[in-house]
Design a protein around this motif. Structure first.
Motif, short mmCIF file in Angstrom:
data_model
loop_
_atom_site.label_atom_id
_atom_site.label_comp_id
_atom_site.label_asym_id
_atom_site.label_seq_id
_atom_site.Cartn_x
_atom_site.Cartn_y
_atom_site.Cartn_z
N THR A 23 2.73 -14.21 -18.93
CA THR A 23 3.69 -13.88 -19.99
C THR A 23 4.52 -15.10 -20.38
O THR A 23 4.72 -15.37 -21.57
CB THR A 23 4.61 -12.73 -19.54
OG1 THR A 23 3.81 -11.58 -19.24
CG2 THR A 23 5.62 -12.39 -20.61
N ALA A 24 4.99 -15.84 -19.39
CA ALA A 24 5.89 -16.97 -19.66
C ALA A 24 5.17 -18.22 -20.13
O ALA A 24 5.69 -18.96 -20.95
CB ALA A 24 6.70 -17.28 -18.40
N LEU A 25 3.95 -18.47 -19.59
CA LEU A 25 3.32 -19.77 -19.81
C LEU A 25 1.99 -19.73 -20.55
O LEU A 25 1.43 -20.77 -20.84
CB LEU A 25 3.14 -20.47 -18.46
CG LEU A 25 4.45 -20.70 -17.69
CD1 LEU A 25 4.16 -21.20 -16.29
CD2 LEU A 25 5.33 -21.66 -18.44
N ALA A 26 1.47 -18.55 -20.84
CA ALA A 26 0.20 -18.41 -21.55
C ALA A 26 -0.84 -19.41 -21.04
O ALA A 26 -1.36 -20.23 -21.81
CB ALA A 26 0.40 -18.57 -23.05
N PRO A 27 -1.12 -19.39 -19.74
CA PRO A 27 -2.02 -20.41 -19.18
C PRO A 27 -3.46 -20.28 -19.64
O PRO A 27 -3.95 -19.18 -19.90
CB PRO A 27 -1.91 -20.17 -17.66
CG PRO A 27 -1.58 -18.73 -17.54
CD PRO A 27 -0.71 -18.41 -18.73
N LEU A 28 -4.13 -21.43 -19.72
CA LEU A 28 -5.57 -21.45 -19.97
C LEU A 28 -6.31 -21.12 -18.68
O LEU A 28 -7.42 -20.60 -18.71
CB LEU A 28 -5.99 -22.83 -20.47
CG LEU A 28 -5.30 -23.30 -21.74
CD1 LEU A 28 -5.68 -24.74 -22.05
CD2 LEU A 28 -5.63 -22.39 -22.90
N GLU A 29 -5.67 -21.46 -17.56
CA GLU A 29 -6.21 -21.15 -16.24
C GLU A 29 -5.04 -20.82 -15.32
O GLU A 29 -4.00 -21.49 -15.37
CB GLU A 29 -6.99 -22.34 -15.68
CG GLU A 29 -7.51 -22.11 -14.28
CD GLU A 29 -8.26 -23.33 -13.74
OE1 GLU A 29 -9.29 -23.69 -14.34
OE2 GLU A 29 -7.80 -23.90 -12.75
N CYS A 30 -5.22 -19.80 -14.49
CA CYS A 30 -4.20 -19.42 -13.53
C CYS A 30 -4.91 -18.93 -12.27
O CYS A 30 -5.44 -17.82 -12.25
CB CYS A 30 -3.31 -18.32 -14.10
SG CYS A 30 -1.98 -17.81 -12.99
N VAL A 31 -4.96 -19.78 -11.26
CA VAL A 31 -5.61 -19.43 -10.00
C VAL A 31 -4.52 -19.30 -8.96
O VAL A 31 -3.87 -20.28 -8.60
CB VAL A 31 -6.65 -20.50 -9.59
CG1 VAL A 31 -7.28 -20.13 -8.25
CG2 VAL A 31 -7.70 -20.67 -10.67
N LEU A 32 -4.32 -18.08 -8.48
CA LEU A 32 -3.29 -17.79 -7.50
C LEU A 32 -3.96 -17.31 -6.22
O LEU A 32 -4.77 -16.38 -6.25
CB LEU A 32 -2.36 -16.70 -8.05
CG LEU A 32 -1.19 -16.29 -7.18
CD1 LEU A 32 -0.20 -17.45 -7.01
CD2 LEU A 32 -0.49 -15.07 -7.77
N GLU A 33 -3.64 -17.96 -5.11
CA GLU A 33 -4.22 -17.59 -3.82
C GLU A 33 -3.11 -17.23 -2.85
O GLU A 33 -2.10 -17.92 -2.76
CB GLU A 33 -5.02 -18.76 -3.24
CG GLU A 33 -6.18 -19.18 -4.10
CD GLU A 33 -6.84 -20.46 -3.60
OE1 GLU A 33 -6.18 -21.23 -2.86
OE2 GLU A 33 -8.00 -20.67 -3.95
N ASP A 34 -3.33 -16.15 -2.11
CA ASP A 34 -2.39 -15.73 -1.08
C ASP A 34 -2.76 -16.44 0.22
O ASP A 34 -3.83 -16.22 0.77
CB ASP A 34 -2.46 -14.22 -0.90
CG ASP A 34 -1.39 -13.69 0.03
OD1 ASP A 34 -0.77 -14.49 0.77
OD2 ASP A 34 -1.16 -12.47 0.02
#
Length: 98
Positions: A23-34
């Motif tokens: 929502t905030a950054l409109a990323p082209l890629e967003c890889v989130l790892e726990d």
């Protein structure tokens, strides 16, 4: 008045983090790892806060220094810090850097 508890399951927490970043950054890629499992026994893990690794590519990072990129990321999840997120390792890139 009833109070509905926040669901802090790892999947739901990650979904909330991802939604806020998108929502905030409109990323082209967003890889989130726990990465919380690797930090069991750590003081931050005891409080319930998770450890996460993030690789995010956004055009909003163009021309910004690293500290400002990180600030944009932290601003998008600020109210989750210290309770749901204990640590967030960030790789923030502009599209021209990929």
């Amino acid at each position: 008045m009833t109070h509905t508890p926040v669901n802090n399951s790892p999947e739901t927490r990650m979904e909330r983090i991802r939604l806020r970043l998108e929502t905030a950054l409109a990323p082209l890629e967003c890889v989130l790892e726990d990465d919380s499992a690797r930090h069991r026994g750590h003081a931050g893990a005891a409080s319930g806060g998770g450890h996460f690794n993030l690789r995010i590519i956004s055009s909003q990072f163009e021309g910004l220094r690293l500290v400002m990129r990180h600030r944009l990321v932290y601003d998008s999840v600020h109210d989750m810090m210290h309770n749901e997120i204990h640590a967030l390792a960030i790789v923030a890139l502009a599209p021209s850097e990929v």
